[in-house]
Enzyme design. Structure first.
Site, mmCIF file in Angstrom:
data_model
loop_
_atom_site.group_PDB
_atom_site.id
_atom_site.type_symbol
_atom_site.label_atom_id
_atom_site.label_comp_id
_atom_site.label_asym_id
_atom_site.label_seq_id
_atom_site.Cartn_x
_atom_site.Cartn_y
_atom_site.Cartn_z
ATOM 1 N N ASP A 132 0.848 -1.198 0.000
ATOM 2 C CA ASP A 132 0.000 0.000 0.000
ATOM 3 C C ASP A 132 0.888 1.254 0.000
ATOM 4 O O ASP A 132 0.875 2.059 0.925
ATOM 5 C CB ASP A 132 -0.949 0.021 1.205
ATOM 6 C CG ASP A 132 -0.214 0.005 2.544
ATOM 7 O OD1 ASP A 132 -0.823 0.405 3.568
ATOM 8 O OD2 ASP A 132 0.984 -0.365 2.582
ATOM 9 N N ASP B 28 6.787 1.231 2.030
ATOM 10 C CA ASP B 28 6.538 0.271 0.943
ATOM 11 C C ASP B 28 7.455 0.575 -0.244
ATOM 12 O O ASP B 28 7.968 -0.321 -0.910
ATOM 13 C CB ASP B 28 5.094 0.365 0.458
ATOM 14 C CG ASP B 28 4.070 0.117 1.545
ATOM 15 O OD1 ASP B 28 3.828 1.046 2.353
ATOM 16 O OD2 ASP B 28 3.512 -0.993 1.607
ATOM 17 N N ASN C 19 -2.456 2.779 3.405
ATOM 18 C CA ASN C 19 -1.830 4.093 3.643
ATOM 19 C C ASN C 19 -2.617 5.218 2.988
ATOM 20 O O ASN C 19 -2.542 6.369 3.407
ATOM 21 C CB ASN C 19 -0.385 4.084 3.149
ATOM 22 C CG ASN C 19 0.526 3.346 4.111
ATOM 23 O OD1 ASN C 19 0.289 3.335 5.310
ATOM 24 N ND2 ASN C 19 1.534 2.691 3.570
ATOM 25 N N THR D 139 2.983 -6.098 2.716
ATOM 26 C CA THR D 139 3.375 -4.932 3.525
ATOM 27 C C THR D 139 2.205 -3.960 3.698
ATOM 28 O O THR D 139 2.402 -2.774 3.956
ATOM 29 C CB THR D 139 4.570 -4.200 2.882
ATOM 30 O OG1 THR D 139 4.178 -3.701 1.587
ATOM 31 C CG2 THR D 139 5.758 -5.122 2.738
ATOM 32 N N PHE E 15 -0.951 -1.014 12.380
ATOM 33 C CA PHE E 15 -1.866 -0.580 11.317
ATOM 34 C C PHE E 15 -2.273 -1.699 10.352
ATOM 35 O O PHE E 15 -3.463 -1.861 10.050
ATOM 36 C CB PHE E 15 -1.215 0.577 10.539
ATOM 37 C CG PHE E 15 -2.079 1.137 9.446
ATOM 38 C CD1 PHE E 15 -1.949 0.682 8.150
ATOM 39 C CD2 PHE E 15 -3.029 2.109 9.726
ATOM 40 C CE1 PHE E 15 -2.754 1.191 7.132
ATOM 41 C CE2 PHE E 15 -3.837 2.629 8.717
ATOM 42 C CZ PHE E 15 -3.706 2.166 7.422
ATOM 43 N N ASN E 16 -1.333 -2.448 9.785
ATOM 44 C CA ASN E 16 -1.653 -3.432 8.736
ATOM 45 C C ASN E 16 -2.622 -4.503 9.228
ATOM 46 O O ASN E 16 -3.513 -4.929 8.493
ATOM 47 C CB ASN E 16 -0.382 -4.100 8.208
ATOM 48 C CG ASN E 16 0.456 -3.170 7.360
ATOM 49 O OD1 ASN E 16 -0.049 -2.147 6.877
ATOM 50 N ND2 ASN E 16 1.730 -3.495 7.186
ATOM 51 N N HIS F 168 9.668 -0.015 8.200
ATOM 52 C CA HIS F 168 8.867 -1.194 8.542
ATOM 53 C C HIS F 168 8.908 -2.236 7.413
ATOM 54 O O HIS F 168 9.264 -3.384 7.614
ATOM 55 C CB HIS F 168 7.399 -0.804 8.750
ATOM 56 C CG HIS F 168 7.169 0.291 9.736
ATOM 57 N ND1 HIS F 168 7.399 0.152 11.089
ATOM 58 C CD2 HIS F 168 6.709 1.556 9.558
ATOM 59 C CE1 HIS F 168 7.087 1.285 11.698
ATOM 60 N NE2 HIS F 168 6.668 2.148 10.804
ATOM 61 N N ASP F 169 8.512 -1.829 6.214
ATOM 62 C CA ASP F 169 8.197 -2.804 5.173
ATOM 63 C C ASP F 169 9.385 -3.573 4.595
ATOM 64 O O ASP F 169 9.270 -4.791 4.360
ATOM 65 C CB ASP F 169 7.395 -2.118 4.059
ATOM 66 C CG ASP F 169 6.007 -1.737 4.555
ATOM 67 O OD1 ASP F 169 5.383 -0.857 3.955
ATOM 68 O OD2 ASP F 169 5.540 -2.320 5.559
HETATM 69 O O1 RIB Z 1 2.388 -0.094 10.789
HETATM 70 C C1 RIB Z 1 3.285 0.077 9.729
HETATM 71 C C2 RIB Z 1 2.686 -0.403 8.450
HETATM 72 O O2 RIB Z 1 1.528 0.374 8.153
HETATM 73 C C3 RIB Z 1 3.620 -0.218 7.238
HETATM 74 O O3 RIB Z 1 3.365 -1.226 6.301
HETATM 75 C C4 RIB Z 1 3.211 1.113 6.695
HETATM 76 O O4 RIB Z 1 3.469 1.221 5.283
HETATM 77 C C5 RIB Z 1 1.726 1.092 6.935
HETATM 78 O O5 RIB Z 1 1.118 0.358 5.879
HETATM 79 CA CA CA Z 2 2.806 -0.643 3.999
#
Ligand code: RIB
Ligand code: CA
Length: 317
Positions: free
Chosen positions: A9, A14, A36, A120, A161-162, A234-235
């Protein structure tokens, strides 16, 4: 090289994952999912990034909402477009004329037993693909996920979040029986670039300078909202087990997703106990290990990701 499909996203981190995969893996396809920003925005961003990195691989749009809940978007951090902060090239092509689920199934069939899905974003596309074609779980070498946390959250006090964006999808994916790797916020928050790291990219070509602009925006958002001093990558962490496993230590354990409404919705519950094989009495026994769970990032990981950006940039310059 491991064939990989990136379900994402984009999204600033990403974008880094896409470059990291292009440098070290056989990136075969990209599918997009709401998160996102809206599906329209993240799909446009994926196409712009493919043009920027000169990647001629299929990009297919997927779910614009979760399986059962209402969609949430990460504009607070990633901005109105989902990839604010830099001048990106206009997409030079349309998305593939198929749903992300179809592209996932076609790619997995073509690379039977070898394909890894790197997820991701929300896991909606992956859950839909597994429901559409149950044989997918046998066609995949594995699924590697950025999601969840064993500690601090971001979208809520204790949810990441994901997973929070589609907990029902995450629950189905983690129960599907596909070999799975999961890197959570408790680890990825410790894989961050500083303002100086970002500035060091500005000596490169168009790609490196564009990534510096994007990461500056991302860092400013994380500083403003979470008071962080680094931009968490993160990703790209999700790709590490298939690039260089020495860069993140994983352990096998049982991870479940809370589907309850309210305070614990979208929380990932990892069983990190090491119970002995004794009469447990009132102690709840450990569930079957269903994931390799990331525990410790190496200090060499951030430099390795930055080097990948520079190396892909050098190829294009
Ligand atoms: O919490 C972090 C994740 O949420 C990452 O993948 C960031 O791109 C958002 O999608
Ligand atoms: Ca992401």
């Amino acid at each position: 090289m491991t064939p990989v499909l990136l379900d994402c996203d984009p999204g600033h981190d990403d974008a880094v994952a896409l470059i990291y995969a292009a440098r070290h893996l056989d990136l075969r396809a990209i599918t997009t999912v709401f998160g996102n920003q809206s599906l329209e925005h993240v799909t446009r961003n994926a196409l712009s990034l493919c043009r920027l990195v000169q990647l001629d691989i299929p990009v297919a749009a997927g779910a614009d909402r979760p399986l059962v809940a209402q969609p949430i978007h990460g504009g607070t951090i990633h901005g109105k477009t989902g990839l604010d902060g830099a001048e990106l090239p206009e997409p030079d092509r349309a998305p593939a004329d198929m749903h992300a689920v179809e592209l996932i199934l076609r790619t997995a069939r073509a690379h039977r037993g070898e394909l890894v899905i790197a997820a991701t974003g929300a896991l909606t596309n992956v859950a839909l693909a597994l429901a559409t074609e149950p044989r997918l779980k046998d066609w995949l070498r594995g699924i590697t996920i950025m999601g969840g946390t064993t500690g601090i959250g971001n979208v809520t006090e204790i949810a990441e979040f994901n997973i929070y964006a589609d907990p029902e999808a995450a629950d189905r994916v983690l129960r599907a029986g596909v070999p799975a790797w999961l890197v959570g916020l408790d680890v990825t928050r410790r894989v961050g670039v500083t303002a100086a790291d970002i500035a060091s990219l500005r000596g490169g070509g168009v790609l490196a300078r564009t990534m510096a602009d994007l990461l500056d925006f991302f860092l400013a958002s994380l500083q403003r909202v979470h008071g962080l001093s680094t931009a968490s990558l993160h990703d790209p962490c999700a790709l590490v087990p298939f690039i260089d496993p020495s860069l993140i230590e994983y352990r096998q354990c049982c991870v479940q997703v809370s589907l309850d409404p309210g305070l614990t919705r979208g929380v990932t519950v990892a069983d990190l106990r090491r119970l002995r094989n004794v009469q447990l009495g009132q102690i709840r026994p450990t569930g079957p290990a269903n994931v390799h769970l990331a525990r410790e990032p190496s200090p060499a990981l951030v430099p390795h990701i930055l080097a990948a950006i520079r190396e892909v940039d050098a190829r294009l310059t």
